[in-house]
Design an enzyme around this catalytic site. Structure first.
Site, PDB file in Angstrom:
ATOM      1  N   LYS A  56       0.842  -1.205   0.000  1.00 43.59           N
ATOM      2  CA  LYS A  56       0.000   0.000   0.000  1.00 43.59           C
ATOM      3  C   LYS A  56       0.874   1.251   0.000  1.00 43.59           C
ATOM      4  O   LYS A  56       0.620   2.207  -0.742  1.00 43.59           O
ATOM      5  CB  LYS A  56      -0.935  -0.010   1.221  1.00 43.59           C
ATOM      6  N   GLN A 100      -4.259  -1.026   9.957  1.00 42.47           N
ATOM      7  CA  GLN A 100      -4.204  -2.343   9.306  1.00 42.47           C
ATOM      8  C   GLN A 100      -4.795  -3.413  10.236  1.00 42.47           C
ATOM      9  O   GLN A 100      -4.404  -3.533  11.398  1.00 42.47           O
ATOM     10  CB  GLN A 100      -2.752  -2.685   8.926  1.00 42.47           C
ATOM     11  N   ASP A 125     -10.192   3.749   4.864  1.00 42.83           N
ATOM     12  CA  ASP A 125     -10.657   2.377   4.683  1.00 42.83           C
ATOM     13  C   ASP A 125     -12.186   2.288   4.740  1.00 42.83           C
ATOM     14  O   ASP A 125     -12.751   1.205   4.583  1.00 42.83           O
ATOM     15  CB  ASP A 125     -10.045   1.494   5.779  1.00 42.83           C
TER      16      ASP A 125
END
Ligand code: NAD
Length: 306
Positions: A56, A100, A125
């Site tokens: 990412k 994460q 996200d």
């Protein structure tokens, strides 16, 4: 039977999106004196999470974004991680924040408290309840990366662009109108299944949500023009379940005993029945990564009111 379905190449599509993001970032950075910033928080040493985060950050940098990170050992406390979230919330250089997942066991039960601490405006996200609520209401907001990437692959399935061509621009792949299409989403997580079902609904698809307690999964799947598998069980969706001409999006990522990645759909069986299908790896995965960067750019644009 269609012996050669359209292969929905997520690596290629992610490259198309990446090129467009990179151009936009360049012009916005020139105009506003700084590039969008992505802040990543990684707790522990889960090898898959480390690989995802590394990837990412690599793509974000390739698009011209600035990246920032907090990396904590496995035994990090809730307070440490929460402080990192707040530091990113308050940092004017950070536009998108990624925590994460999964978190180590001592933090897992308070995962949602940490996700809720992320400023909704920086929620790259799309997992904050405010953004998920906006999605449910059919209003703006940041969307979860995997469902967003899966939707772009569905758009690709219904578009006439030449997959693999260097000349394709992202804007050529329009949002498909799914009126009259029946879709099944197998899996109901907040990360994938539920938001994807809402995104399909917003495009006028008639959506069935299936899960571990759904009986007659084969029969339900056989009625669908669009099949999304987001379960985490290798080969769960069999070739005989697929309606001829269906579009199949395989979100699942499973590792076989010999270390290979495989999806939730029995690909070799299913492919001849499909009009279009995603491979695993190389389908939804690369799109998820690039959508994080896309969301960070969106968050930047909203913050600077561009
Ligand atoms: P999850 O474990 O949170 O949810 C799995 C869902 O599958 C649950 O809702 C459950 O009800 C359903 N399910 C379980 N067994 C079932 C069965 N036998 N029949 C029907 N439904 C069943 O998982 P998740 O986070 O939603 O992820 C799903 C899969 O997608 C995993 O393989 C994960 O690794 C993968 N994933 C891939 C990406 C990507 O970028 N490609 C991103 C996120 C998740």
């Amino acid at each position: 039977m269609n012996a050669s379905p359209k292969l929905l190449d997520g690596r290629w599509l992610a490259g198309v999106v990446e090129r467009e993001i990179a151009q936009e970032v360049k012009s916005l950075a020139a105009k506003y004196g700084r590039a969008p910033g992505l802040g990543v928080i990684l707790v522990g040493a889960n090898p898959a999470s480390q690989a995802y985060v590394g990837n990412k950050e690599k793509i974000a940098k390739r698009c011209g974004l600035n990246t920032f990170d907090f990396r904590f050992p496995e035994e990090a406390s809730f307070e440490q991680v929460e402080a990192a979230v707040q530091a990113f919330n308050n940092d004017q250089k950070v536009d998108g924040i990624l925590l994460q997942l999964p978190l180590p066991t001592q933090l897992a039960s308070r995962q949602n408290v940490l996700l809720d601490a992320i400023s909704p405006a920086k929620d790259a996200d799309g997992l904050h309840p405010e953004n998920q609520g906006l999605l449910m209401r059919g209003e703006g907001g940041l969307r979860s990366c995997t469902p967003l990437g899966a939707m772009k692959l569905i758009d690709l399935a219904y578009s006439s662009v030449e997959i693999g061509s260097e000349a394709v621009q992202f804007s050529q792949i329009g949002a498909a109108d799914l009126s009259g299409k029946r879709a099944i989403v197998i899996g109901r997580s907040i990360l994938v299944g539920k938001p994807l079902a809402l995104l399909l609904l917003a495009r006028n698809a008639t959506v069935t949500m299936a899960h571990s307690k759904s009986p007659k999964l084969a029969d339900l799947t056989a009625q669908a023009d669009i099949v999304i598998a987001a379960v985490g069980r290798p080969g769960l969706v069999r070739g005989g379940w697929i309606k001829p001409g269906a579009v199949v999006i395989d979100v699942g990522i499973n590792r076989t005993q010999d270390g290979k990645l495989t999806g939730d759909v029995a690909y070799d069986e299913a492919a001849p029945h499909c009009a279009a299908i995603t491979p695993v790896p190389g389908g939804v995965g690369p799109m998820t990564v690039v959508m994080l960067v896309y969301n960070t750019l969106q968050a930047f644009r909203i913050r600077i009111k561009e």
